[in-house]
Design a protein around this motif. Structure first.
Motif, PDB file in Angstrom:
ATOM      1  N   ASP A  17     105.870  91.306 -18.000  1.00 31.10           N
ATOM      2  CA  ASP A  17     106.535  92.587 -18.289  1.00 31.10           C
ATOM      3  C   ASP A  17     106.665  92.817 -19.797  1.00 31.10           C
ATOM      4  O   ASP A  17     106.515  93.943 -20.271  1.00 31.10           O
ATOM      5  N   GLY A  44     119.107  96.926  -9.489  1.00 31.73           N
ATOM      6  CA  GLY A  44     118.075  95.964  -9.097  1.00 31.73           C
ATOM      7  C   GLY A  44     117.752  95.039 -10.252  1.00 31.73           C
ATOM      8  O   GLY A  44     116.590  94.725 -10.518  1.00 31.73           O
ATOM      9  N   LEU A  68     123.506  95.228 -11.540  1.00 32.32           N
ATOM     10  CA  LEU A  68     123.738  95.361 -10.092  1.00 32.32           C
ATOM     11  C   LEU A  68     122.501  94.896  -9.333  1.00 32.32           C
ATOM     12  O   LEU A  68     121.377  95.258  -9.698  1.00 32.32           O
ATOM     13  N   ASP A  69     122.710  94.087  -8.324  1.00 29.56           N
ATOM     14  CA  ASP A  69     121.603  93.713  -7.443  1.00 29.56           C
ATOM     15  C   ASP A  69     122.169  93.464  -6.050  1.00 29.56           C
ATOM     16  O   ASP A  69     123.317  93.032  -5.908  1.00 29.56           O
ATOM     17  N   ALA A  70     121.327  93.715  -5.038  1.00 23.62           N
ATOM     18  CA  ALA A  70     121.778  93.528  -3.654  1.00 23.62           C
ATOM     19  C   ALA A  70     121.885  92.050  -3.286  1.00 23.62           C
ATOM     20  O   ALA A  70     122.595  91.704  -2.346  1.00 23.62           O
ATOM     21  N   ALA A  95     125.757  94.420  -4.968  1.00 23.17           N
ATOM     22  CA  ALA A  95     125.976  95.602  -4.125  1.00 23.17           C
ATOM     23  C   ALA A  95     124.641  96.251  -3.814  1.00 23.17           C
ATOM     24  O   ALA A  95     123.688  96.135  -4.579  1.00 23.17           O
ATOM     25  N   LEU A  97     122.403  99.427  -3.748  1.00 20.92           N
ATOM     26  CA  LEU A  97     122.369 100.561  -4.679  1.00 20.92           C
ATOM     27  C   LEU A  97     122.995 101.817  -4.076  1.00 20.92           C
ATOM     28  O   LEU A  97     123.807 102.496  -4.700  1.00 20.92           O
ATOM     29  N   ALA A 115     110.975  97.822 -12.301  1.00 28.04           N
ATOM     30  CA  ALA A 115     110.280  97.326 -11.103  1.00 28.04           C
ATOM     31  C   ALA A 115     111.146  97.497  -9.859  1.00 28.04           C
ATOM     32  O   ALA A 115     111.280  96.595  -9.040  1.00 28.04           O
ATOM     33  N   VAL A 116     111.740  98.673  -9.726  1.00 26.52           N
ATOM     34  CA  VAL A 116     112.693  98.903  -8.630  1.00 26.52           C
ATOM     35  C   VAL A 116     112.381 100.180  -7.842  1.00 26.52           C
ATOM     36  O   VAL A 116     112.396 100.166  -6.605  1.00 26.52           O
ATOM     37  N   LEU A 119     110.337 100.458  -4.673  1.00 27.86           N
ATOM     38  CA  LEU A 119     110.836  99.843  -3.438  1.00 27.86           C
ATOM     39  C   LEU A 119     111.612 100.832  -2.578  1.00 27.86           C
ATOM     40  O   LEU A 119     112.046 100.511  -1.478  1.00 27.86           O
TER      41      LEU A 119
HETATM   42  C1  LIG Z   1     110.925  93.491  -8.014  1.00 31.87           C
HETATM   43  S1  LIG Z   1     112.575  92.977  -8.224  1.00 31.87           S
HETATM   44  C2  LIG Z   1     112.861  93.410  -9.932  1.00 31.87           C
HETATM   45  C3  LIG Z   1     114.029  92.677 -10.523  1.00 31.87           C
HETATM   46  C4  LIG Z   1     114.248  92.944 -12.007  1.00 31.87           C
HETATM   47  N1  LIG Z   1     114.523  94.342 -12.252  1.00 31.87           N
HETATM   48  C5  LIG Z   1     113.062  92.473 -12.793  1.00 31.87           C
HETATM   49  O1  LIG Z   1     112.237  93.300 -13.202  1.00 31.87           O
HETATM   50  O2  LIG Z   1     112.934  91.267 -12.991  1.00 31.87           O
HETATM   51  C6  LIG Z   1     113.500  94.245  -7.365  1.00 31.87           C
HETATM   52  C7  LIG Z   1     114.991  93.954  -7.337  1.00 31.87           C
HETATM   53  O3  LIG Z   1     115.655  95.044  -6.689  1.00 31.87           O
HETATM   54  C8  LIG Z   1     116.674  94.516  -5.871  1.00 31.87           C
HETATM   55  N2  LIG Z   1     116.948  95.484  -4.817  1.00 31.87           N
HETATM   56  C9  LIG Z   1     116.113  95.857  -3.826  1.00 31.87           C
HETATM   57  N3  LIG Z   1     116.719  96.759  -3.013  1.00 31.87           N
HETATM   58  C10 LIG Z   1     117.964  96.951  -3.522  1.00 31.87           C
HETATM   59  C11 LIG Z   1     119.073  97.738  -3.124  1.00 31.87           C
HETATM   60  N4  LIG Z   1     119.017  98.516  -2.034  1.00 31.87           N
HETATM   61  N5  LIG Z   1     120.197  97.684  -3.864  1.00 31.87           N
HETATM   62  C12 LIG Z   1     120.269  96.888  -4.964  1.00 31.87           C
HETATM   63  N6  LIG Z   1     119.244  96.110  -5.386  1.00 31.87           N
HETATM   64  C13 LIG Z   1     118.109  96.130  -4.669  1.00 31.87           C
HETATM   65  C14 LIG Z   1     116.094  93.201  -5.360  1.00 31.87           C
HETATM   66  O4  LIG Z   1     117.099  92.313  -4.910  1.00 31.87           O
HETATM   67  C15 LIG Z   1     115.338  92.689  -6.584  1.00 31.87           C
HETATM   68  O5  LIG Z   1     116.142  91.873  -7.389  1.00 31.87           O
END
Ligand SMILES: C[S@@+](CC[C@H](N)C(=O)[O-])C[C@H]1O[C@@H](n2cnc3c(N)ncnc32)[C@H](O)[C@@H]1O
Length: 282
Positions: A17, A44, A68-70, A95, A97, A115-116, A119
């Motif tokens: 990254d 995330g 914040l992350d789940a 939590a 999102l 990177a969020v 998803l």
């Molecule tokens: C691909 S990883 C990227 C993590 C970080 N941003 C990085 O670039 O290293 C996606 C992150 O989003 C989090 N995530 C996915 N769905 C989520 C949600 N509904 N609420 C909060 N976090 C979430 C995942 O747990 C994961 O840590």
């Protein structure tokens, strides 16, 4: 993938990254926030590598950073990695999102999603995320996947093409809690969805992952990073009806051999977008 392995994957992704992040978009974010000591929300946030990057860069001086992350284990790992190394207060928050949006008082000055967004269903989440920022807040949507993966050298061009396109299709078919959740072309969609949802685009550019061996070795932990990318293909496509029995195994075996021989090259196209939330809120 186990949580332990995912933690190492996120750590190994940091150098990839670092090279990929679009300098123009990053500098525009730093300039727009200059002198303001922003209250930052990172959604995330994983294991906190973006906080490390901001500290290393040294130009953004957040008043506070809410990560914040789940996944509680990732948040705990972020807490461990960042302890004593960050010159601004970091609040760690486990939590979902959408639940956070429902319960959060808006008012962050800068919202970061690295990177969020790919998803989620961007058409849904971008409108909802706007409530996280004060009017005029900045939003950085970085390392957003945009539908193109190249793996070289070619192994079997027809099989390569089918494996990669089926893998992208699994991103589009993801369903979480009954909702479509994933977009393999999220990067380009940001450019039309953000203006339609009350944001002004400030800057945008490519942030492609380009991973290749130098002098017979991959940098840092990027051999592991590549092995995880192949694992994601395996997890997503095992038993897929679009492939003949044995095809995926043959493809993965050869690709893993290429990683072990330090031959494999990965390019994944992504976009970084900086936007400002227009006021007033709708
Ligand atoms: C691909 S990883 C990227 C993590 C970080 N941003 C990085 O670039 O290293 C996606 C992150 O989003 C989090 N995530 C996915 N769905 C989520 C949600 N509904 N609420 C909060 N976090 C979430 C995942 O747990 C994961 O840590």
């Amino acid at each position: 993938m186990t949580t332990e392995k995912f933690i190492r994957y996120l750590a190994s992704k940091k150098t990839v990254d670092d090279r990929a992040l679009n300098r123009r978009v990053w500098d525009a974010m730093v300039d727009a926030a200059a002198g303001r000591q922003p209250r930052v929300l990172e959604v995330g946030g994983g294991i906190g590598t973006m906080v490390e990057r901001v500290v290393e860069d040294g130009r953004l001086l957040p008043r506070s950073w809410t990560l914040l992350d789940a996944q509680a284990t990732l948040v705990a790992e972020a807490q461990r990695r960042l302890a004593g190394r960050v010159p601004f207060p970091v609040e760690h928050c486990t939590a979902d999102l959408e639940a956070f949006i429902d319960g959060a008082p808006p008012g962050f000055d800068l919202v970061v999603a690295n990177a969020v967004v790919d998803l989620f269903d961007p058409a849904r989440i971008l409108g909802r995320m706007r409530a996280l920022g004060r009017p005029g807040a900045l939003f950085l949507f970085s390392i957003t996947f945009d539908g193109l993966t190249a793996i070289e050298p070619a192994m079997d061009p027809d099989l390569d093409r089918r494996v990669i396109s089926l893998y992208h299709a699994t991103m589009d078919g993801r369903v979480v809690d009954g909702q479509p959740s994933g977009d393999s072309r999220a990067g380009r969609h940001l450019l039309t969805l953000l203006p339609a949802q009350g944001y002004r685009l400030l800057e945008a550019g490519a942030s492609d992952w380009v991973v290749y061996p130098r002098g017979g070795a991959y940098p840092a932990d990027e051999e592991f990073f590549l092995s995880c990318i192949l694992d994601f293909f395996e997890e997503s496509l095992a038993g897929h009806r679009g492939l003949e029995p044995g095809e995926l195994e043959r493809w993965l075996t050869r690709r893993r051999e290429q990683v072990a021989a330090r031959e494999l090259v990965l390019v994944a196209h992504q976009l970084d977008v900086l936007a400002r939330a227009l006021s007033p809120y709708p």
